[in-house]
Structures are given as structure tokens and as C-alpha cells.
Design a protein around this motif. Structure first.
Motif, PDB file in Angstrom:
ATOM      1  N   GLY A   1      13.180  17.548  19.888  1.00 53.16           N
ATOM      2  CA  GLY A   1      14.721  17.701  19.369  1.00 53.16           C
ATOM      3  C   GLY A   1      15.722  16.574  20.619  1.00 53.16           C
ATOM      4  O   GLY A   1      14.336  15.664  21.376  1.00 53.16           O
ATOM      5  N   GLY A   2      16.125  17.604  21.249  1.00 52.91           N
ATOM      6  CA  GLY A   2      17.403  16.411  22.502  1.00 52.91           C
ATOM      7  C   GLY A   2      15.942  16.343  23.169  1.00 52.91           C
ATOM      8  O   GLY A   2      15.967  15.284  23.989  1.00 52.91           O
TER       9      GLY A   2
ATOM     10  N   ILE B   1       6.483  18.093  13.784  1.00 54.10           N
ATOM     11  CA  ILE B   1       5.564  18.779  12.738  1.00 54.10           C
ATOM     12  C   ILE B   1       7.243  18.294  11.955  1.00 54.10           C
ATOM     13  O   ILE B   1       7.120  18.594  10.287  1.00 54.10           O
ATOM     14  CB  ILE B   1       6.077  20.246  12.731  1.00 54.10           C
ATOM     15  N   SER B   2       8.293  17.438  11.796  1.00 55.42           N
ATOM     16  CA  SER B   2       9.333  16.594  11.202  1.00 55.42           C
ATOM     17  C   SER B   2       8.948  15.630  10.921  1.00 55.42           C
ATOM     18  O   SER B   2       9.568  15.290  11.931  1.00 55.42           O
ATOM     19  CB  SER B   2      10.136  17.469  10.941  1.00 55.42           C
TER      20      SER B   2
ATOM     21  N   VAL C   1       0.346  11.088  31.450  1.00 56.79           N
ATOM     22  CA  VAL C   1       1.320  12.204  31.749  1.00 56.79           C
ATOM     23  C   VAL C   1       1.516  12.553  30.489  1.00 56.79           C
ATOM     24  O   VAL C   1       2.397  11.846  28.644  1.00 56.79           O
ATOM     25  CB  VAL C   1       2.469  11.329  32.016  1.00 56.79           C
ATOM     26  N   SER C   2       1.762  14.067  30.458  1.00 58.16           N
ATOM     27  CA  SER C   2       2.226  14.675  29.298  1.00 58.16           C
ATOM     28  C   SER C   2       3.599  15.234  29.188  1.00 58.16           C
ATOM     29  O   SER C   2       3.332  16.252  30.020  1.00 58.16           O
ATOM     30  CB  SER C   2       0.519  15.404  28.519  1.00 58.16           C
ATOM     31  N   ILE C   3       4.256  15.619  28.461  1.00 61.40           N
ATOM     32  CA  ILE C   3       5.484  16.936  28.419  1.00 61.40           C
ATOM     33  C   ILE C   3       5.543  17.361  27.538  1.00 61.40           C
ATOM     34  O   ILE C   3       5.657  17.585  26.634  1.00 61.40           O
ATOM     35  CB  ILE C   3       6.876  15.236  28.654  1.00 61.40           C
ATOM     36  N   ASP C   4       5.642  18.586  27.688  1.00 63.29           N
ATOM     37  CA  ASP C   4       5.840  19.673  26.157  1.00 63.29           C
ATOM     38  C   ASP C   4       7.549  20.053  26.350  1.00 63.29           C
ATOM     39  O   ASP C   4       8.162  20.193  27.584  1.00 63.29           O
ATOM     40  CB  ASP C   4       5.586  20.911  27.101  1.00 63.29           C
ATOM     41  N   ALA C   5       8.011  19.388  25.709  1.00 60.78           N
ATOM     42  CA  ALA C   5       9.876  19.188  25.367  1.00 60.78           C
ATOM     43  C   ALA C   5      10.186  20.024  24.707  1.00 60.78           C
ATOM     44  O   ALA C   5      11.903  20.582  24.842  1.00 60.78           O
ATOM     45  CB  ALA C   5       9.909  18.176  24.723  1.00 60.78           C
ATOM     46  N   LEU C   6       9.652  21.386  24.083  1.00 61.29           N
ATOM     47  CA  LEU C   6      10.251  22.629  23.163  1.00 61.29           C
ATOM     48  C   LEU C   6       9.888  23.051  23.542  1.00 61.29           C
ATOM     49  O   LEU C   6      10.894  24.621  24.011  1.00 61.29           O
ATOM     50  CB  LEU C   6       9.122  22.029  22.556  1.00 61.29           C
TER      51      LEU C   6
ATOM     52  N   ASP D   1      17.815  27.950  16.340  1.00 58.88           N
ATOM     53  CA  ASP D   1      16.119  28.263  16.582  1.00 58.88           C
ATOM     54  C   ASP D   1      15.548  27.791  15.081  1.00 58.88           C
ATOM     55  O   ASP D   1      14.161  27.762  15.202  1.00 58.88           O
ATOM     56  CB  ASP D   1      16.150  29.664  16.452  1.00 58.88           C
ATOM     57  N   SER D   2      16.591  27.398  13.931  1.00 55.61           N
ATOM     58  CA  SER D   2      16.088  26.677  13.289  1.00 55.61           C
ATOM     59  C   SER D   2      15.251  25.374  12.930  1.00 55.61           C
ATOM     60  O   SER D   2      14.074  24.917  11.978  1.00 55.61           O
ATOM     61  CB  SER D   2      16.917  26.973  11.553  1.00 55.61           C
ATOM     62  N   PHE D   3      15.741  25.078  13.896  1.00 59.68           N
ATOM     63  CA  PHE D   3      15.264  23.739  14.242  1.00 59.68           C
ATOM     64  C   PHE D   3      15.881  22.328  13.501  1.00 59.68           C
ATOM     65  O   PHE D   3      14.859  21.691  12.763  1.00 59.68           O
ATOM     66  CB  PHE D   3      13.951  23.468  14.611  1.00 59.68           C
ATOM     67  N   GLN D   4      16.920  22.515  12.726  1.00 61.49           N
ATOM     68  CA  GLN D   4      17.250  21.695  11.835  1.00 61.49           C
ATOM     69  C   GLN D   4      18.311  20.570  12.313  1.00 61.49           C
ATOM     70  O   GLN D   4      18.200  19.774  11.294  1.00 61.49           O
ATOM     71  CB  GLN D   4      18.230  21.906  10.227  1.00 61.49           C
ATOM     72  N   GLU D   5      18.597  20.385  13.383  1.00 61.79           N
ATOM     73  CA  GLU D   5      19.356  19.555  13.496  1.00 61.79           C
ATOM     74  C   GLU D   5      18.606  18.334  14.110  1.00 61.79           C
ATOM     75  O   GLU D   5      17.167  18.241  14.850  1.00 61.79           O
ATOM     76  CB  GLU D   5      19.827  20.210  15.007  1.00 61.79           C
TER      77      GLU D   5
END
Length: 346
Positions: free
Chosen positions: A175-176, A197-198, A236-241, A333-337
Motif C-alpha cells: 500500500g502507500g 497478495i494482490s 532489513v525487513s519492513i511490516d508496512a501493513l 479496509d477493503s484494500f482496493q486502492e
């Protein structure tokens, strides 16, 4: 002024007229020229943020023009083009004195502790500490996109992760926040793995600079896939969600002495994730957070934008009117953007 007003949590906001803000003694009133919609705003609307008092105007990623100046403000004037970090600091507490205004002991956050930028005007307190001057060549939309997701990712990648060229960086969630982190890490010369997952979001991650794309629907064991691809794991690993799954995967995919950066908010039923502490001990891993970025740290990021190394405006997906923000907010929260949603008409 016209504003988006939340009257009850989890109920549809309204577009209505509310009183214009007044300039605080140490602050300013901005005419909002652009403001981003962020999943943090959705969390606020859901009631996940204890600082919010109803009725409430959300919005914390914004840029605009100063229209009124409080009497205690000396270094800013009407007409100045500015933006602000989403965490605004007091400038006087011990944490601020240490240079860490992003976790100020007495912080205020437009859109959370105070009314925010989903409106024609917004008040900003403690202007001398928190305003960031915009170069003429940086658009209001680009500047607004910096306020939360991009700046938080910049600090996460640069200051917390200390990413350098040649390192492997995994970004979980495109996402952003994730797209911002991918762009920044790639600009620093890292090899970036994007996970989502998209397929559409993974395609955006590719344009942002990702080298390898992993679809969580196709790859049942993301940490194992990353450990194999990188021959030892991500530096380095980033949880961006901000979910229990992405947090766990981010930690589990690290190589020895790697760094996990938590940027995605852990709220609601995702607030208390399982942590593979046995890996933290065995591999001597570091678990770090990134909570915004100080106003005084913006010049390095701005310089990379001016040099063309970073293009935050390219991560903007849709530009909408304030009137359209109601539906956009409640459906986040639908994560469609695809990319960031930006309000640029009021």
C-alpha cells in the motif's frame, strides 16, 4: 468552513459546515491545498485511537498555504507554502531536546488529538517547531503524501534500518507505506523484495523499484521463500501493513543480526501479534519501530526529491474531491486502492 465530520465511530461521516479555526498564539492557520487519506484515518474512524474526541474532523497528511499567523510566531508569514509532520512536537520536553520530536512527550496530531485536514482550513500549533517550508518545485500533492506514510517510511528505512546499497530489503504490504519504503530503499541501492497478495499492487511495487515480487497467495511460506532467495535472509525487513501475519513473516525472514522495522499500525484485533522470540535470540535480531519523522530531519528527504532520486507524487493513485472522501475513508479496509488517495479539491 467545509469539512468532513465524524459524529459517531463506525458510522458514515458527513460533509458539512463547521467553525473556522483560529490561529493559536504560537501557531498558524493553513488553507489546505492537498491532504491524503491514510489507513490511520480509517483506524481513527473505527474508534481505535483513544485520543479522538467526537465530533471530529480527521486528516493528518497535508500541505497548504499560511492564511493566519499567531502573535507569537516570528519566522513564518501569510502566503508561505508549508507542510508538517503528522506528529507535531512541543519542542521543549526532554525527548524533543534529544532530537526525537517524532515521539514527543507532549505531541499533538492534527486529525487525532485535534481537528485535522479533511477541511478547507486547519490550525497548526507550535509553528516554529513543526512547520516545514516547501520548495516551489514541490507540489502540494507531493508534500501532502510525505506527511505520514512516506516520511515514516523514510525514517524507517534510513534512520532505523540504516539501509545501504547491496543489502536485501523485504517490504511486506504494498500500500502507500510499502510503496514508499520500496522507492526509498531502491533509491539507496538496496535489492528490494515486495510481498503482497494482490498482483495489481505488486505491479505498482515493480514500478516503485522492487526487484523481486512475491504473492502471498501463491507462496505459502513467505519467510522460507525469502531465506532461499537471499541465501540467508533479508538484512532489513519492513511490516508496512500491520497485521499478525505480516509482522511474523517480517521477523522470520531476516538473516542473522537483521532488522525488523514495524511501520504498519497494529490496532484492533491485530494489536498483539505473536513474535518468534526464539529467532530474535538465536539470530540476534533487532526489532524497531518508526513513528513519523521530525521536522528538522526533512531536508535530507527533500534534497533527494529535488535531485530526482525520489518521486513521492508518482505513488498517488486517485485524486478526489472532499465530497468523495466519505466513501473513500470508510472503504479503506477493503484494500482496493492502488497507491495513495489524495484530496485536492475542496
Amino acid at each position: 468552513m467545509k469539512a468532513l465530520l465524524v459524529e459517531s465511530f463506525q458510522e458514515k461521516p458527513i460533509i458539512t459546515q463547521v467553525p473556522d479555526p483560529q490561529a493559536p498564539e504560537n501557531g498558524v492557520v493553513l488553507e489546505v491545498k492537498a491532504t491524503g487519506l491514510c489507513r490511520s484515518d480509517w483506524h481513527g474512524w473505527m474508534g481505535h485511537d483513544s485520543d479522538i474526541r467526537l465530533p471530529h474532523v480527521p486528516g493528518h497528511e497535508f500541505a497548504g498555504v499560511i492564511r493566519e499567523v499567531g502573535k507569537g510566531v516570528k519566522n513564518w508569514k501569510v502566503g508561505d507554502r508549508v507542510t508538517v509532520p503528522f506528529v507535531c512536537a512541543c519542542g521543549t520536553c526532554p525527548t524533543c531536546h534529544s532530537g526525537n520530536q517524532q515521539i514527543c512527550d507532549d505531541q499533538f496530531q492534527p486529525g487525532f488529538t485535534h481537528w485535522g485536514s479533511f477541511a478547507e482550513y486547519v490550525a497548526v500549533y507550535r509553528a516554529e517547531t513543526n512547520l516545514v517550508r516547501l520548495p516551489d518545485s514541490v507540489s502540494f500533492e507531493a508534500a501532502a503524501s510525505l506527511g505520514c506514510r512516506f516520511a515514516t517510511s523514510f525514517r524507517g528505512v534510513v534512520a532505523q534500518g540504516k539501509v545501504t546499497g547491496g543489502q536485501w530489503v523485504a517490504v511486506h504490504g504494498c500500500g502507500g507505506v510499502g510503496l514508499s519504503a520500496i522507492m526509498i530503499a531502491a533509491a539507496l541501492g538496496a535489492h528490494v523484495i515486495a510481498i503482497d497478495i494482490s498482483e495489481e499492487k505488486l505491479a505498482l511495487a515493480k514500478t516503485a523499484g522492487a526487484d523481486i515480487l512475491l504473492n502471498g497467495k501463491i507462496n505459502p511460506d513467505i519467510p522460507e521463500a525469502i531465506l532461499e532467495l537471499t541465501k540467508g535472509g533479508a538484512h532489513v525487513s519492513i511490516d508496512a501493513l500491520g497485521s499478525k501475519i505480516t509482522c511474523y513473516n517480517s521477523i522470520a525472514c531476516l538473516r542473522k543480526r537483521g532488522k525488523h522495522i514495524q511501520i504498519g499500525l497494529m490496532a484492533g484485533d491485530q494489536a498483539n501479534p505473536q513474535v518468534p522470540m526464539h529467532l530474535v535470540i538465536a539470530k540476534e535480531l533487532e526489532l524497531l519501530g518508526s513513528h513519523g519523522m521530525q521536522a528538522h530531519a526533512y531536508p535530507e528527504m527533500m534534497q533527494m526529491i529535488l535531485q530526482g532520486k525520489l518521486a513521492p507524487q508518482s505513488l498517488i493513485g486517485r485524486r478526489i474531491r472532499l465530497d468523495d472522501a466519505v466513501e473513500a475513508l470508510i472503504s479503506m479496509d477493503s484494500f482496493q486502492e492502488k497507491g495513495m488517495v489524495m484530496i485536492d479539491r475542496f
